[in-house]
Design an enzyme around this catalytic site. Structure first.
Site, short mmCIF file in Angstrom:
data_model
loop_
_atom_site.label_atom_id
_atom_site.label_comp_id
_atom_site.label_asym_id
_atom_site.label_seq_id
_atom_site.Cartn_x
_atom_site.Cartn_y
_atom_site.Cartn_z
CB SER A 151 -25.82 4.03 -144.42
OG SER A 151 -25.49 3.57 -145.92
N GLY A 152 -27.01 0.80 -143.72
CA GLY A 152 -28.31 -0.12 -143.94
C GLY A 152 -29.11 0.03 -142.85
CE LYS A 198 -25.63 -9.37 -134.71
NZ LYS A 198 -26.95 -9.53 -134.22
CE LYS A 250 -28.08 -13.20 -135.25
NZ LYS A 250 -29.21 -12.19 -135.52
N1 LIG Z 1 -30.61 -5.21 -139.16
C1 LIG Z 1 -30.49 -5.51 -137.98
O1 LIG Z 1 -31.48 -5.70 -137.32
C2 LIG Z 1 -29.09 -5.93 -137.38
C3 LIG Z 1 -28.95 -6.30 -136.32
C4 LIG Z 1 -27.90 -6.58 -135.78
C5 LIG Z 1 -26.64 -6.69 -136.66
N2 LIG Z 1 -27.15 -6.59 -137.88
C6 LIG Z 1 -25.85 -6.83 -139.05
O2 LIG Z 1 -25.39 -5.51 -139.32
C7 LIG Z 1 -24.82 -5.61 -140.56
C8 LIG Z 1 -25.39 -4.69 -141.37
O3 LIG Z 1 -26.80 -4.83 -141.77
P1 LIG Z 1 -27.68 -3.72 -142.15
O4 LIG Z 1 -29.25 -4.12 -141.58
O5 LIG Z 1 -27.05 -2.47 -141.69
O6 LIG Z 1 -27.81 -3.66 -143.92
P2 LIG Z 1 -29.02 -4.15 -144.52
O7 LIG Z 1 -29.22 -5.46 -144.96
O8 LIG Z 1 -30.19 -3.22 -144.06
O9 LIG Z 1 -28.69 -3.13 -145.84
C9 LIG Z 1 -27.57 -3.50 -146.87
C10 LIG Z 1 -26.64 -2.60 -147.18
O10 LIG Z 1 -25.69 -3.05 -148.04
C11 LIG Z 1 -25.56 -2.00 -149.03
N3 LIG Z 1 -24.72 -2.45 -149.94
C12 LIG Z 1 -25.47 -2.97 -151.04
N4 LIG Z 1 -24.51 -3.19 -152.04
C13 LIG Z 1 -23.31 -3.00 -151.53
C14 LIG Z 1 -22.12 -3.12 -152.07
N5 LIG Z 1 -21.80 -3.62 -153.25
N6 LIG Z 1 -21.28 -2.79 -151.50
C15 LIG Z 1 -21.16 -2.24 -150.12
N7 LIG Z 1 -22.53 -2.17 -149.54
C16 LIG Z 1 -23.62 -2.59 -150.30
C17 LIG Z 1 -26.88 -1.22 -149.12
O11 LIG Z 1 -26.46 0.33 -149.49
C18 LIG Z 1 -27.23 -1.23 -147.63
O12 LIG Z 1 -26.55 -0.14 -146.83
C19 LIG Z 1 -24.86 -7.13 -140.97
O13 LIG Z 1 -23.77 -7.91 -140.72
C20 LIG Z 1 -26.08 -7.45 -140.21
O14 LIG Z 1 -26.17 -9.14 -139.90
C21 LIG Z 1 -28.16 -6.23 -138.43
#
Ligand SMILES: NC(=O)c1ccc[n+]([C@@H]2O[C@H](COP(=O)([O-])OP(=O)(O)OC[C@H]3O[C@@H](n4cnc5c(N)ncnc54)[C@H](O)[C@@H]3O)[C@@H](O)[C@H]2O)c1
Length: 358
Positions: A14-15, A124, A209
């Protein structure tokens, strides 16, 4: 997941992107009868100084005030801090956490999910082990024993949250019907989804990337301008393709022309968080560490590129391929402060006819 019935969806993470994925999915489950309306989203619980919990604020306001402020997720997104409870009844599992947490989460889920559940990974990154490197979708399949597709693309989460048009690619290996169902779950008029039969290629594009985006950020921080940045992106793309095909010969060239390939590369090299933090790193003259900058610039969001650069370096080292990938090696050495940020300008690739000397 069987043909008849209503599919229940759980989002694990839920990030920033996890919240946007839940929002997109929830807008579709409510409109399509084949899906159960409710989308349960696992929240890694956090407590605010006020004592309030992140999951409570999401359920109260339908908004993730920490990772996606100002965006309504939909009242059918239910935040759940209990991982097992989140997945218990789910037929479709969407994995979207920073890649460093994926293995631990999968281990906690083993034996706790429906045996016929299907998964998709939006994560990713890769896992590097002594026995060889492993993509996150394979890790999910190996630990949970279920089919796992991938979804990658030029998807900067905040822009999609505002429903600005973007594309994504779903990669699958064997079951096209399952891939189609994932497309049905994700596609909206502003989120255009295509499907390719090259799961590994799609995932490698999305993963590698992030390393190129670090290099693009360094070039921005060094104020080298657009031509240099274009050269860096081009060389990075060549090493992405060469690395992917050396590691997995089945990877298809055409995949690099999909949203997961060149689309994501461009978006990340101009707009993503890896680029942003690398720019700050170069502006500090390479004196502030990436860890330090991640805290200050991203405020809880996680940087993937530095860890991926290290993982790629470990694979290259293990295989004796470092000489063929001077770009990837240089990015890793800059991230670990063994080289200065400007070294990126001297890593003219063996795949390239130009030498980038300023
Ligand atoms: N943000 C983007 O624009 C984007 C786009 C495409 C893909 N992604 C990919 O999506 C994936 C998730 O990224 P995001 O943007 O949703 O996350 P984020 O980086 O925004 O947030 C980090 C998340 O990790 C959680 N977290 C922190 N400590 C933790 C722990 N010990 N165990 C489990 N969870 C923990 C936090 O609560 C939060 O939900 C990544 O692999 C990223 O590469 C992100």
């Amino acid at each position: 997941m069987e043909n008849e019935g209503v599919y229940k969806v759980a989002v694990i993470g839920s990030g920033n992107w996890g919240s946007v994925a839940a929002k997109i999915i929830a807008s579709n489950t409510i409109k399509q009868n084949i899906f159960h309306d409710e989308v349960r989203m696992w929240v890694y619980e956090e407590t605010f100084p006020s004592g309030e919990k992140l999951s409570e604020t999401i359920n109260g306001n339908h908004e993730n005030c920490k990772y996606l402020p100002g965006i309504n997720l939909g009242s059918n997104v239910i935040a759940d801090p209990d991982l097992e409870n989140t997945v218990r009844d789910a037929d479709m599992l969407v994995f979207v956490t920073p890649h460093s947490y994926a293995k631990g989460i999968c281990k906690r889920l083993a034996g706790k999910i429906k045996p016929k559940a299907k998964a998709i990974s939006l994560i990713k990154g890769m896992e590097v082990k002594k026995e060889g490197s492993c993509m996150i979708s394979k890790l999910i399949t190996d630990v949970l024993g279920i089919n796992c597709c991938v979804l990658m693309g030029a998807n900067i989460a905040n822009e999609i949250a505002e429903e600005k048009l973007s594309e994504a690619t779903i990669g699958y290996t064997e079951d096209k019907e399952v891939a189609n169902r994932w497309a049905q779950l994700f596609a909206t008029p502003y989120f255009l989804v295509s499907i390719v039969e090259d799961s590994i290629g799609v995932e490698l594009c999305g993963t590698l990337k992030n390393v190129v985006a670090i290099a693009a950020g360094l070039v921005d921080g060094l104020e080298m301008g657009n031509n240099t940045k274009a050269a860096i992106i081009r060389i990075g793309l060549k090493e992405m393709r060469a690395f992917s095909k050396l590691l997995f010969p089945s990877v298809k060239d055409n995949t690099f022309f999909e949203s997961c390939g060149v689309g994501d590369l461009i978006a990340s090299c101009y707009g993503g968080r890896n680029r942003r933090v690398a720019e700050a790193f170069a502006r500090s003259g390479g004196k502030k560490s990436f860890n330090e900058l991640e805290e200050g610039v991203l405020q809880g969001q996680k940087l993937q590129g530095v860890l991926t650069a290290q993982e790629v370096f470990e694979v290259l080292n293990d295989k004796g391929w470092e000489g063929q990938f001077p770009f990837f090696v240089t990015v890793h050495k800059i991230c670990t402060m063994q080289l200065s940020p400007s070294s990126i300008l001297k890593c003219g690739s063996v795949h390239s006819s130009i030498q980038l000397v300023p």
